[in-house]
Design a protein around this motif. Structure first.
Motif, PDB file in Angstrom:
ATOM      1  N   ALA A  10       0.827  -1.210   0.000  1.00 39.31           N
ATOM      2  CA  ALA A  10       0.000   0.000   0.000  1.00 39.31           C
ATOM      3  C   ALA A  10       0.862   1.262   0.000  1.00 39.31           C
ATOM      4  N   ARG A  11       2.007   1.175   0.668  1.00 34.40           N
ATOM      5  CA  ARG A  11       2.913   2.334   0.668  1.00 34.40           C
ATOM      6  C   ARG A  11       3.443   2.605  -0.743  1.00 34.40           C
ATOM      7  N   LEU A  12       3.648   1.554  -1.523  1.00 32.54           N
ATOM      8  CA  LEU A  12       4.068   1.753  -2.913  1.00 32.54           C
ATOM      9  C   LEU A  12       2.994   2.504  -3.684  1.00 32.54           C
ATOM     10  N   ALA A  13       1.744   2.123  -3.467  1.00 32.28           N
ATOM     11  CA  ALA A  13       0.644   2.773  -4.170  1.00 32.28           C
ATOM     12  C   ALA A  13       0.498   4.234  -3.761  1.00 32.28           C
ATOM     13  N   ALA A  14       0.987   4.569  -2.557  1.00 32.86           N
ATOM     14  CA  ALA A  14       0.880   5.944  -2.064  1.00 32.86           C
ATOM     15  C   ALA A  14       2.053   6.820  -2.493  1.00 32.86           C
ATOM     16  N   GLU A  15       3.042   6.229  -3.172  1.00 33.54           N
ATOM     17  CA  GLU A  15       4.208   7.002  -3.602  1.00 33.54           C
ATOM     18  C   GLU A  15       3.803   8.011  -4.667  1.00 33.54           C
ATOM     19  N   ARG A  16       4.401   9.199  -4.616  1.00 35.06           N
ATOM     20  CA  ARG A  16       4.074  10.258  -5.559  1.00 35.06           C
ATOM     21  C   ARG A  16       4.849  10.078  -6.865  1.00 35.06           C
ATOM     22  N   VAL A  17       4.169  10.319  -7.959  1.00 35.49           N
ATOM     23  CA  VAL A  17       4.797  10.271  -9.278  1.00 35.49           C
ATOM     24  C   VAL A  17       5.540  11.585  -9.512  1.00 35.49           C
ATOM     25  N   ASP A  18       6.779  11.466  -9.996  1.00 38.14           N
ATOM     26  CA  ASP A  18       7.556  12.671 -10.293  1.00 38.14           C
ATOM     27  C   ASP A  18       8.651  12.345 -11.303  1.00 38.14           C
ATOM     28  N   HIS A  19       9.675  13.204 -11.347  1.00 39.25           N
ATOM     29  CA  HIS A  19      10.731  13.116 -12.348  1.00 39.25           C
ATOM     30  C   HIS A  19      11.562  11.846 -12.265  1.00 39.25           C
ATOM     31  N   ARG A  20      11.467  11.098 -11.171  1.00 44.08           N
ATOM     32  CA  ARG A  20      12.287   9.886 -11.036  1.00 44.08           C
ATOM     33  C   ARG A  20      11.888   8.790 -12.013  1.00 44.08           C
ATOM     34  N   PHE A  21      10.671   8.842 -12.500  1.00 46.75           N
ATOM     35  CA  PHE A  21      10.112   7.705 -13.222  1.00 46.75           C
ATOM     36  C   PHE A  21       9.984   8.024 -14.712  1.00 46.75           C
ATOM     37  N   LYS A  22      10.772   7.333 -15.510  1.00 52.01           N
ATOM     38  CA  LYS A  22      10.828   7.588 -16.946  1.00 52.01           C
ATOM     39  C   LYS A  22       9.522   7.211 -17.636  1.00 52.01           C
ATOM     40  N   GLY A  23       9.168   8.016 -18.628  1.00 53.51           N
ATOM     41  CA  GLY A  23       8.086   7.664 -19.526  1.00 53.51           C
ATOM     42  C   GLY A  23       6.694   8.003 -19.039  1.00 53.51           C
ATOM     43  N   LEU A  24       6.541   8.363 -17.770  1.00 54.40           N
ATOM     44  CA  LEU A  24       5.207   8.623 -17.250  1.00 54.40           C
ATOM     45  C   LEU A  24       4.722  10.011 -17.684  1.00 54.40           C
ATOM     46  N   PRO A  25       3.411  10.216 -17.731  1.00 54.04           N
ATOM     47  CA  PRO A  25       2.888  11.504 -18.193  1.00 54.04           C
ATOM     48  C   PRO A  25       3.383  12.669 -17.341  1.00 54.04           C
ATOM     49  N   PRO A  26       3.948  13.687 -17.942  1.00 51.13           N
ATOM     50  CA  PRO A  26       4.412  14.839 -17.149  1.00 51.13           C
ATOM     51  C   PRO A  26       3.306  15.471 -16.324  1.00 51.13           C
ATOM     52  N   ASP A  27       2.062  15.457 -16.820  1.00 52.29           N
ATOM     53  CA  ASP A  27       0.986  16.089 -16.068  1.00 52.29           C
ATOM     54  C   ASP A  27       0.495  15.224 -14.911  1.00 52.29           C
ATOM     55  N   ALA A  28       1.136  14.038 -14.712  1.00 53.52           N
ATOM     56  CA  ALA A  28       0.784  13.185 -13.568  1.00 53.52           C
ATOM     57  C   ALA A  28       1.620  13.513 -12.338  1.00 53.52           C
ATOM     58  N   ASP A  29       2.584  14.397 -12.468  1.00 57.60           N
ATOM     59  CA  ASP A  29       3.427  14.747 -11.325  1.00 57.60           C
ATOM     60  C   ASP A  29       2.571  15.152 -10.128  1.00 57.60           C
ATOM     61  N   GLY A  30       2.884  14.563  -8.980  1.00 58.21           N
ATOM     62  CA  GLY A  30       2.159  14.877  -7.755  1.00 58.21           C
ATOM     63  C   GLY A  30       1.050  13.901  -7.440  1.00 58.21           C
ATOM     64  N   LEU A  31       0.561  13.177  -8.446  1.00 60.26           N
ATOM     65  CA  LEU A  31      -0.425  12.131  -8.175  1.00 60.26           C
ATOM     66  C   LEU A  31       0.241  10.966  -7.469  1.00 60.26           C
ATOM     67  N   THR A  32      -0.517  10.223  -6.689  1.00 60.40           N
ATOM     68  CA  THR A  32       0.011   8.962  -6.177  1.00 60.40           C
ATOM     69  C   THR A  32      -0.062   7.922  -7.289  1.00 60.40           C
ATOM     70  N   VAL A  33       0.720   6.869  -7.127  1.00 63.73           N
ATOM     71  CA  VAL A  33       0.673   5.782  -8.102  1.00 63.73           C
ATOM     72  C   VAL A  33      -0.738   5.216  -8.181  1.00 63.73           C
ATOM     73  N   ALA A  34      -1.405   5.092  -7.035  1.00 58.01           N
ATOM     74  CA  ALA A  34      -2.770   4.572  -7.023  1.00 58.01           C
ATOM     75  C   ALA A  34      -3.720   5.501  -7.769  1.00 58.01           C
ATOM     76  N   GLU A  35      -3.556   6.815  -7.583  1.00 53.71           N
ATOM     77  CA  GLU A  35      -4.419   7.767  -8.283  1.00 53.71           C
ATOM     78  C   GLU A  35      -4.200   7.696  -9.787  1.00 53.71           C
ATOM     79  N   LEU A  36      -2.946   7.598 -10.209  1.00 51.70           N
ATOM     80  CA  LEU A  36      -2.661   7.501 -11.637  1.00 51.70           C
ATOM     81  C   LEU A  36      -3.214   6.203 -12.213  1.00 51.70           C
ATOM     82  N   ALA A  37      -3.040   5.097 -11.493  1.00 45.99           N
ATOM     83  CA  ALA A  37      -3.586   3.827 -11.958  1.00 45.99           C
ATOM     84  C   ALA A  37      -5.106   3.905 -12.068  1.00 45.99           C
ATOM     85  N   GLY A  38      -5.719   4.584 -11.113  1.00 46.64           N
ATOM     86  CA  GLY A  38      -7.167   4.711 -11.123  1.00 46.64           C
ATOM     87  C   GLY A  38      -7.701   5.476 -12.313  1.00 46.64           C
ATOM     88  N   GLN A  39      -6.869   6.321 -12.922  1.00 51.68           N
ATOM     89  CA  GLN A  39      -7.299   7.070 -14.100  1.00 51.68           C
ATOM     90  C   GLN A  39      -7.356   6.197 -15.351  1.00 51.68           C
TER      91      GLN A  39
END
Length: 424
Positions: A10-39
């Motif tokens: 669950a802590r992984l799902a709560a991690e915030r998306v940011d510049h560390r993660f290649k290829g992810l949508p730039p406008d997803a910055d600040g979302l949690t992984v769970a929030e992004l997956a939910g989209q």
């Protein structure tokens, strides 16, 4: 799933998306992984930036189920090698699909597994580092449900382990590693030396001998005959140890082998294990199956020899984009050594996407990699333009996973349903 495992994941799902993660949508910055997956964004239209590595949701599940069924059919316990993915989410799915535990190779990997609640670890390596041994002893003492088994292959190694583990409450379980032959990797070379190592273990209070192990993937000039002979030698060693009373007091004896190229031969030979003084845990350790690949393991998989048992499916695809088309014979995409495995084979150009339509990458091949570019050779029938997406197949799962910290899991239509976090 244990409560600890659930909380850690669950802590992984709560991690915030940011510049560390290649290829992810730039406008997803600040979302949690769970929030992004939910989209449930689409990999191709949802803002993902090339290059981006994706796992197929359907193929991943197929591979997990296939090896679960295979192990059960052949009476094998299964401890898939976690060093392939170093992804606790995949460890958990493997355990949910019947895995006995997770195989690992070095202490750091054990720390990752423990941080996410893994209860059984088979450390398929020698361990003589005093700091790591003290940490493992503390883990064993603190958690009576934690089980760890590791290799030994020398009297000196036993002495170092014993010195580091003095004062521990629980002994560390060990298996004697038998080498796959002269010129192979680690492991004891002769049966007489195996006995000496086993005697050294018996002379300590900090270690407990629980079985034998080997790795048939290191058999020199491996073929079915040589691999079979090596595995039968391992089985004979277990029987000899048992006859000599070396396993007295155990509830079960571990006999372990199995990489991703010869598990069919492991199954055949382990079926021949004679009745010993206590039940035998026949432990298979194959790991590359989880994603399979489009190169090395596609050629080597045992399912090529036993197609009636099923077939693994390559689950990785690296999506890149054509950024330069300097001539009719050449093009460049924006992924290179930093993004694609290349230690066993170069990537394979598979499909081209343009305007939402996908077609085979006819006439396109990868000829070289720079740090951030793949060099493509194109024949006259290749229809390739700047801006096209090119899907690449990869060879060798281990060095594919370790280049990406957060990997989208996409359904066949491109819908991203999950993200897999890796720890290398």
């Amino acid at each position: 799933m244990t409560a600890d495992s659930a909380q850690s994941l669950a802590r992984l799902a709560a991690e915030r998306v940011d510049h560390r993660f290649k290829g992810l949508p730039p406008d997803a910055d600040g979302l949690t992984v769970a929030e992004l997956a939910g989209q449930r964004r689409n990999l191709f239209t949802g803002g993902f930036a090339t290059p981006v590595l994706a796992l197929s949701a359907e193929r991943l599940e197929h591979n997990l189920k296939l090896m679960e069924t295979y192990a059960a059919r052949h009476g094998l316990a299964f401890a898939p090698h976690g060093k392939t993915s170093m992804a606790p989410q995949l460890f958990q799915r493997q355990i949910e699909h019947g895995a006995w535990g997770i195989t690992l190779a070095v202490p750091h990997q054990v720390r990752v597994a423990r941080a996410f609640g893994t209860r059984r670890v088979f450390l398929a390596n020698e361990l003589v580092d005093a700091a790591a041994l003290r940490w493992i002893a503390a883990e064993l003492d603190a958690d009576p449900d934690f089980e760890l088994v590791c290799y030994v292959d020398s009297v000196r190694g036993v002495e170092l382990m014993d010195a580091a583990l003095r004062g521990a409450t629980r002994p560390v379980d060990v298996v004697v590693e038998l080498a796959a032959g002269e010129g192979a990797r680690t492991g004891v070379r002769t049966e007489a030396e195996c006995a000496a190592v086993a005697d050294a273990v018996a002379g300590t209070r900090t270690l407990r001998l629980v079985g034998v192990a080997g790795y048939e993937g290191e058999v020199p000039k491996a073929d079915t005959e040589r691999v079979t002979a090596s595995l039968r030698r391992l089985v004979a060693l277990a029987a000899d140890f048992d006859k000599a009373g070396r396993f007295t007091g155990l509830d079960e004896i571990i006999v372990s082998a199995g990489g991703s190229a010869w598990f069919d031969t492991v199954a055949e030979v382990f079926a021949e294990i004679p009745e010993l003084s206590v039940p035998v845990l026949k432990l298979l350790r194959s790991g590359a199956y989880v994603s399979h690949d489009d190169g090395h393991y596609r050629k080597l998989t045992p399912f090529n020899r036993v197609p009636e048992e099923g077939a693994l499916e390559p689950a990785f695809r690296l999506w890149t984009q054509v950024v330069s088309r300097p001539s009719a014979e050449q093009a460049f995409v924006n992924a290179g050594k930093r993004d694609a495995a290349y230690d066993l084979d170069l990537p394979f150009a598979q499909v081209i996407r343009r305007d939402g339509a996908e077609r085979p990458a006819t006439g396109v091949s990868v000829t070289a990699l720079s740090d951030q570019h793949a060099w493509l050779a194109t024949t006259p029938e290749a229809d390739l333009e700047v801006g096209d997406w090119v899907g690449l197949g990869l060879s060798h799962p281990c060095t594919s996973f370790d280049k990406w910290q957060l990997i989208p899991v996409a359904e066949a239509d491109g819908t991203v349903v999950d993200y897999v976090r890796t720890f290398f």
